[in-house]
Write a protein that holds these residues in place. Structure first.
Motif, mmCIF file in Angstrom:
data_model
loop_
_atom_site.group_PDB
_atom_site.id
_atom_site.type_symbol
_atom_site.label_atom_id
_atom_site.label_comp_id
_atom_site.label_asym_id
_atom_site.label_seq_id
_atom_site.Cartn_x
_atom_site.Cartn_y
_atom_site.Cartn_z
ATOM 1 N N VAL A 286 0.971 -0.889 -0.041
ATOM 2 C CA VAL A 286 0.085 -0.191 -0.040
ATOM 3 C C VAL A 286 0.758 1.055 0.094
ATOM 4 C CG1 VAL A 286 -2.046 1.296 1.237
ATOM 5 C CG2 VAL A 286 -1.852 -0.961 1.587
ATOM 6 N N VAL A 287 0.682 2.169 -0.778
ATOM 7 C CA VAL A 287 1.544 3.517 -0.838
ATOM 8 C C VAL A 287 0.815 4.251 0.096
ATOM 9 C CG1 VAL A 287 1.681 5.623 -2.230
ATOM 10 C CG2 VAL A 287 1.748 3.239 -3.299
ATOM 11 N N ALA A 288 1.591 4.983 0.897
ATOM 12 C CA ALA A 288 0.981 5.900 1.921
ATOM 13 C C ALA A 288 1.932 7.180 2.204
ATOM 14 C CB ALA A 288 1.132 5.043 3.280
ATOM 15 N N MET A 289 1.307 7.989 3.025
ATOM 16 C CA MET A 289 2.005 9.273 3.125
ATOM 17 C C MET A 289 2.333 9.272 4.754
ATOM 18 S SD MET A 289 1.223 13.245 2.863
ATOM 19 C CE MET A 289 1.739 13.451 0.770
ATOM 20 N N ARG A 290 3.553 9.393 4.931
ATOM 21 C CA ARG A 290 4.485 9.647 6.191
ATOM 22 C C ARG A 290 5.235 10.762 6.500
ATOM 23 N NH1 ARG A 290 4.152 4.977 10.106
ATOM 24 N NH2 ARG A 290 2.037 4.243 10.016
ATOM 25 N N ASP A 291 4.890 11.575 7.467
ATOM 26 C CA ASP A 291 5.755 12.923 7.605
ATOM 27 C C ASP A 291 6.034 13.489 6.178
ATOM 28 O OD1 ASP A 291 6.326 12.554 10.296
ATOM 29 O OD2 ASP A 291 7.988 10.985 9.841
ATOM 30 N N GLY A 292 4.823 13.494 5.406
ATOM 31 C CA GLY A 292 4.891 14.293 4.082
ATOM 32 C C GLY A 292 5.542 13.612 2.974
ATOM 33 N N LYS A 293 6.249 12.455 3.445
ATOM 34 C CA LYS A 293 6.852 11.761 2.304
ATOM 35 C C LYS A 293 6.086 10.515 1.825
ATOM 36 C CE LYS A 293 11.259 13.447 2.667
ATOM 37 N NZ LYS A 293 10.847 14.896 3.135
ATOM 38 N N ILE A 294 6.178 10.002 0.521
ATOM 39 C CA ILE A 294 5.463 9.018 0.031
ATOM 40 C C ILE A 294 6.403 7.754 0.405
ATOM 41 C CG2 ILE A 294 4.834 7.690 -2.040
ATOM 42 C CD1 ILE A 294 3.422 10.263 -1.446
ATOM 43 N N VAL A 295 5.867 6.801 0.998
ATOM 44 C CA VAL A 295 6.329 5.612 1.675
ATOM 45 C C VAL A 295 5.366 4.309 1.057
ATOM 46 C CG1 VAL A 295 7.599 6.745 3.372
ATOM 47 C CG2 VAL A 295 5.251 5.836 3.674
ATOM 48 N N ASP A 296 5.791 3.201 1.549
ATOM 49 C CA ASP A 296 4.765 1.916 1.146
ATOM 50 C C ASP A 296 4.999 1.036 2.212
ATOM 51 O OD1 ASP A 296 7.183 1.970 -1.016
ATOM 52 O OD2 ASP A 296 6.887 -0.115 -0.319
ATOM 53 N N PHE A 297 3.889 0.249 2.389
ATOM 54 C CA PHE A 297 3.858 -0.860 3.563
ATOM 55 C C PHE A 297 3.107 -2.169 2.894
ATOM 56 C CE2 PHE A 297 3.315 3.120 6.033
ATOM 57 C CZ PHE A 297 4.227 2.998 6.788
ATOM 58 N N ASP A 298 3.643 -3.126 3.462
ATOM 59 C CA ASP A 298 2.828 -4.661 3.254
ATOM 60 C C ASP A 298 1.531 -4.520 3.666
ATOM 61 O OD1 ASP A 298 3.111 -7.491 2.988
ATOM 62 O OD2 ASP A 298 1.998 -7.265 5.008
ATOM 63 N N ILE A 299 0.356 -4.867 2.639
ATOM 64 C CA ILE A 299 -0.897 -4.628 2.876
ATOM 65 C C ILE A 299 -1.524 -5.082 4.180
ATOM 66 C CG2 ILE A 299 -3.127 -5.187 2.130
ATOM 67 C CD1 ILE A 299 -2.457 -4.850 -0.667
ATOM 68 N N THR A 300 -0.943 -6.373 4.667
ATOM 69 C CA THR A 300 -1.460 -6.953 5.977
ATOM 70 C C THR A 300 -1.115 -6.088 7.034
ATOM 71 O OG1 THR A 300 -1.467 -9.267 5.049
ATOM 72 C CG2 THR A 300 -1.539 -8.883 7.311
ATOM 73 N N GLU A 301 0.306 -5.597 7.078
ATOM 74 C CA GLU A 301 0.751 -4.644 8.002
ATOM 75 C C GLU A 301 -0.025 -3.312 8.325
ATOM 76 O OE1 GLU A 301 4.774 -2.638 8.322
ATOM 77 O OE2 GLU A 301 4.956 -4.680 7.515
ATOM 78 N N ALA A 302 -0.277 -2.854 6.968
ATOM 79 C CA ALA A 302 -1.031 -1.720 6.932
ATOM 80 C C ALA A 302 -2.481 -1.872 7.530
ATOM 81 C CB ALA A 302 -1.255 -1.417 5.478
ATOM 82 N N LEU A 303 -3.317 -3.110 7.037
ATOM 83 C CA LEU A 303 -4.618 -3.164 7.612
ATOM 84 C C LEU A 303 -4.516 -3.348 8.791
ATOM 85 C CD1 LEU A 303 -6.186 -5.623 4.324
ATOM 86 C CD2 LEU A 303 -6.571 -2.962 5.042
ATOM 87 N N ASP A 304 -3.524 -3.953 9.594
ATOM 88 C CA ASP A 304 -3.552 -4.341 11.062
ATOM 89 C C ASP A 304 -3.105 -3.309 11.889
ATOM 90 O OD1 ASP A 304 -4.313 -6.973 10.587
ATOM 91 O OD2 ASP A 304 -2.259 -7.768 10.830
ATOM 92 N N MET A 305 -2.797 -2.034 11.154
ATOM 93 C CA MET A 305 -2.207 -1.030 12.205
ATOM 94 C C MET A 305 -3.478 -0.205 12.621
ATOM 95 S SD MET A 305 0.791 1.114 9.799
ATOM 96 C CE MET A 305 1.807 0.367 9.003
ATOM 97 N N PRO A 306 -3.566 0.191 14.284
ATOM 98 C CA PRO A 306 -4.563 1.073 14.854
ATOM 99 C C PRO A 306 -4.676 2.364 14.287
ATOM 100 C CG PRO A 306 -2.766 0.707 16.075
ATOM 101 C CD PRO A 306 -2.440 -0.068 14.901
ATOM 102 N N ARG A 307 -5.634 2.759 13.970
ATOM 103 C CA ARG A 307 -5.901 4.243 13.552
ATOM 104 C C ARG A 307 -5.684 5.138 14.803
ATOM 105 N NH1 ARG A 307 -8.700 7.712 12.437
ATOM 106 N NH2 ARG A 307 -7.451 9.232 11.196
ATOM 107 N N VAL A 308 -4.673 6.341 14.697
ATOM 108 C CA VAL A 308 -4.671 7.119 15.753
ATOM 109 C C VAL A 308 -5.455 8.337 15.655
ATOM 110 C CG1 VAL A 308 -3.037 8.183 17.169
ATOM 111 C CG2 VAL A 308 -2.347 5.830 16.218
#
Ligand code: F6P
Length: 322
Positions: A286-308
């Protein structure tokens, strides 16, 4: 050697900026020498073979358009293993080895399933709700908030003229980000979000009374869709405080309209990154934005992350919206 073939689809609720992401995928893929296909109506298009090869001009003049030129849908058939196998089979027949899926977390679960069925998929967060845990930003959020604030500014005009209270529901079924940021931007006396339990007396009534004491006679209360109940809340405020109160549900107006610069630019960057990942032979990301930068994560890891939820910003809102 035959050209690498990839596809792009939009899935779930539409969001302003999806077109900009589609455009970025098509043009980045062509720049890398790939063939690129547009899939219509989300995963349904893969099931029905509703797929068309795109060229540079296929995505001309769409960057400023709301909605999605590829249409979107929620596919029941694709939720089944049979459906996923069928979609993978159609991809194989066309020689499509990778798919960019622009949508929310339901769409990402589909992207993981399709990757497991043998077709590399990359998710790009496209939803007005900003509810993808791994990314600090989702395509469409900025436009939706700007649309909401334009409407609420108008509601405020009439609330002010009549010394009324206006209770306004904004979108966000599970996520209060639109409510929080729009609430700050319009100086809402109270903001109710699904992430924070509220006490109607303390968090709404007492806040209106405190504000009233400072001389203010009109009030805006912003409620996220996931909290709901705006008509009852309006009646309660009117009964309890004797202030004429009206309820407005902004609804799907927030999903449309020409995307802001932020949505166009973020969508362009994310679409480009998705193609880079497919070009490297990667899937399940999954493509994502972190600290204004474009990054990417494994989908399962991304889906398991808790929303803050940003509680600090919520507290700032309470301090300054008086
Ligand atoms: O796009 C996200 C969202 O707008 C939510 O806030 C809302 O609950 C939902 O989509 C409504 O979607 P639809 O009416 O298309 O089912």
């Amino acid at each position: 050697m035959s050209k690498k073939k990839i596809a792009v689809l939009t899935s779930g609720g539409d969001a302003p900026g999806m077109n900009a992401a589609v455009r970025a995928v098509v043009r980045s893929a062509i720049a890398k020498g790939m063939d690129v296909y547009g899939v219509y109506r989300g995963y349904n298009g893969l099931l029905n073979g509703d797929v068309e090869q795109m060229n540079l001009r296929s995505v001309s003049d769409i960057i400023g358009n709301g909605g999605t030129m590829l249409y979107t849908a929620r596919s029941e058939e694709f939720r089944t293993l049979e459906g996923q196998k069928k979609a993978a089979k159609h991809c194989n027949e066309l020689g499509i080895t990778g798919v960019v899926v622009i949508g929310g977390d339901g769409s990402f679960a589909g992207a993981r399933a399709l990757t497991n069925a043998g077709v590399n998929c990359i998710g790009v967060p496209g939803t007005i709700d900003n509810d993808i845990a791994c990314s600090e930003y989702t395509i469409g959020f900025d436009t939706a908030m700007n649309t909401a604030i334009q409407m609420i500014d108008k509601i405020r005009d009439t609330a002010q003229s009549h010394d009324r209270c206006s209770v306004v529901e904004v979108m966000g079924r599970r996520c209060g980000d639109i409510a929080l940021q729009v609430g700050i931007a319009c100086g809402a006396t109270a903001i109710l979000v699904p992430e924070v339990n509220y006490d109607i007396e303390k968090d709404v009534i007492a806040r209106i009374i405190d504000t009233q004491k400072t001389g203010k006679q009109h009030f805006v209360v912003i409620v996220a869709e996931g909290v709901g109940g705006v008509n009852d809340l309006a009646k309660y405020i009117e009964r309890r405080l004797g202030i004429e109160t009206r309820a407005t549900i902004l609804g799907h107006v927030q999903r449309g309209g020409s995307p802001t610069v932020r949505d166009r630019v973020v969508a362009s960057m994310m679409g480009n990154r998705a193609v880079e990942l497919l070009a490297q032979g990667l899937g399940n990301r999954v493509v994502a934005m972190r600290d204004g930068k474009i990054v990417d994560f494994d989908i399962t890891e991304a889906l398991d992350m808790p929303r803050v939820f940003d509680k600090e910003l919520y507290e700032i809102a309470k301090t300054i919206s008086i």
